[in-house]
Motif scaffolding. Structure first.
Motif, short mmCIF file in Angstrom:
data_model
loop_
_atom_site.label_atom_id
_atom_site.label_comp_id
_atom_site.label_asym_id
_atom_site.label_seq_id
_atom_site.Cartn_x
_atom_site.Cartn_y
_atom_site.Cartn_z
N SER A 115 0.83 -1.19 0.00
CA SER A 115 0.00 0.00 0.00
C SER A 115 0.87 1.25 0.00
O SER A 115 2.07 1.20 0.28
N GLU B 290 0.74 3.60 2.11
CA GLU B 290 1.18 3.84 3.48
C GLU B 290 2.38 2.97 3.82
O GLU B 290 3.32 3.41 4.48
N GLU B 291 2.36 1.73 3.34
CA GLU B 291 3.47 0.83 3.63
C GLU B 291 4.72 1.24 2.86
O GLU B 291 5.84 1.11 3.36
N ALA C 94 5.46 4.26 2.18
CA ALA C 94 5.98 5.40 2.94
C ALA C 94 6.78 4.90 4.14
O ALA C 94 7.79 5.49 4.52
N ILE D 254 2.02 -0.03 11.18
CA ILE D 254 0.92 0.16 10.24
C ILE D 254 -0.06 -1.01 10.29
O ILE D 254 -1.28 -0.82 10.26
#
Length: 230
Positions: A150, A152-153, A155, A214
């Motif tokens: 993802s 977010e991951e 990042a 996360i």
């Protein structure tokens, strides 16, 4: 002669050609072909040296550009690596593969340029705007960094890479992205195989910590840390 060597070392895109391997070189094992070309280049054969540049340019660029954010600086370092290789051919004893010797020059030149950039107050390599960690995170050539799927991951991967020291990050580049064995990395970086393993373990641990935050505590499941083969 040095000017001619610099011309031979110019990046392929500047010469208007793609990376090529001569038919005669392609019929041999890479190490044997390199050894024959090195022998000729040591006698002043610029054509043979140019062939060595074409054979190894892509991997040298990979090492440099994954560590240095500025395309202009990275290009300068790549050319500096091959000029240094030309000047040092007489000192190449052949007790290691030519590629290992060349990549050692690339590692040292890259780390030296990074120190100079920081000393002169240029953009920090840890600055997210520099793009260095972006390129590392985007290149999912090896485990465990491809576990991030993802945004977010990804990042989180960038944060983990940004928090590594230059030596740790270079070790990650050489092992996970350039796929060098630990023994060669140790030779390139002037450290023990145990130190290489320790740096890789630390880098994976940092990544697992970021992903765990996360994924709510189970992030480690997808990013195993295994002792790499030396």
């Amino acid at each position: 002669m040095l000017q001619a060597a610099e011309s031979a070392a110019a990046p392929a895109r500047d010469r208007g050609s793609k990376e090529q391997v001569s038919p005669s070189a392609g019929t041999r094992q890479p190490e044997e072909a390199d050894a024959a070309l090195v022998q000729k280049a040591r006698s002043g054969d610029l054509e043979s040296f140019g062939e060595l540049v074409r054979r190894h340019e892509r991997t040298v660029q990979g090492i440099v550009t994954r560590m240095i954010p500025s395309p202009d600086d990275a290009e300068d370092v790549v050319q500096e690596v091959f000029v240094s290789a030309w000047q040092g051919l007489q000192r190449f004893r052949g007790d290691a593969r030519f590629s290992t010797w060349l990549h050692t020059i690339a590692v040292n030149a890259t780390l030296k340029r990074i120190r100079q950039m920081r000393r002169h107050g240029q953009v920090s390599l840890d600055d997210p705007e520099s793009g260095t960690a972006e390129r590392l995170a985007a290149d999912t050539a090896g485990q465990p960094f491809e576990q991030a799927v993802s945004a977010e991951e990804k990042a989180a991967v960038r944060r983990a890479l940004q928090n590594l020291s230059d030596n740790h990050r270079m070790t990650v580049v050489l092992y996970y992205f350039e796929e060098h064995p630990c023994e060669e990395i140790a030779r390139m970086m002037g450290c023990s195989v145990g130190t290489v393993w320790s740096r890789l373990h630390y880098a994976c641990k940092k990544l697992k910590q970021e992903l765990r935050d996360i994924r709510g505590g189970d992030g480690a499941a997808g990013a195993r840390v295994e002792r790499p083969d030396a």
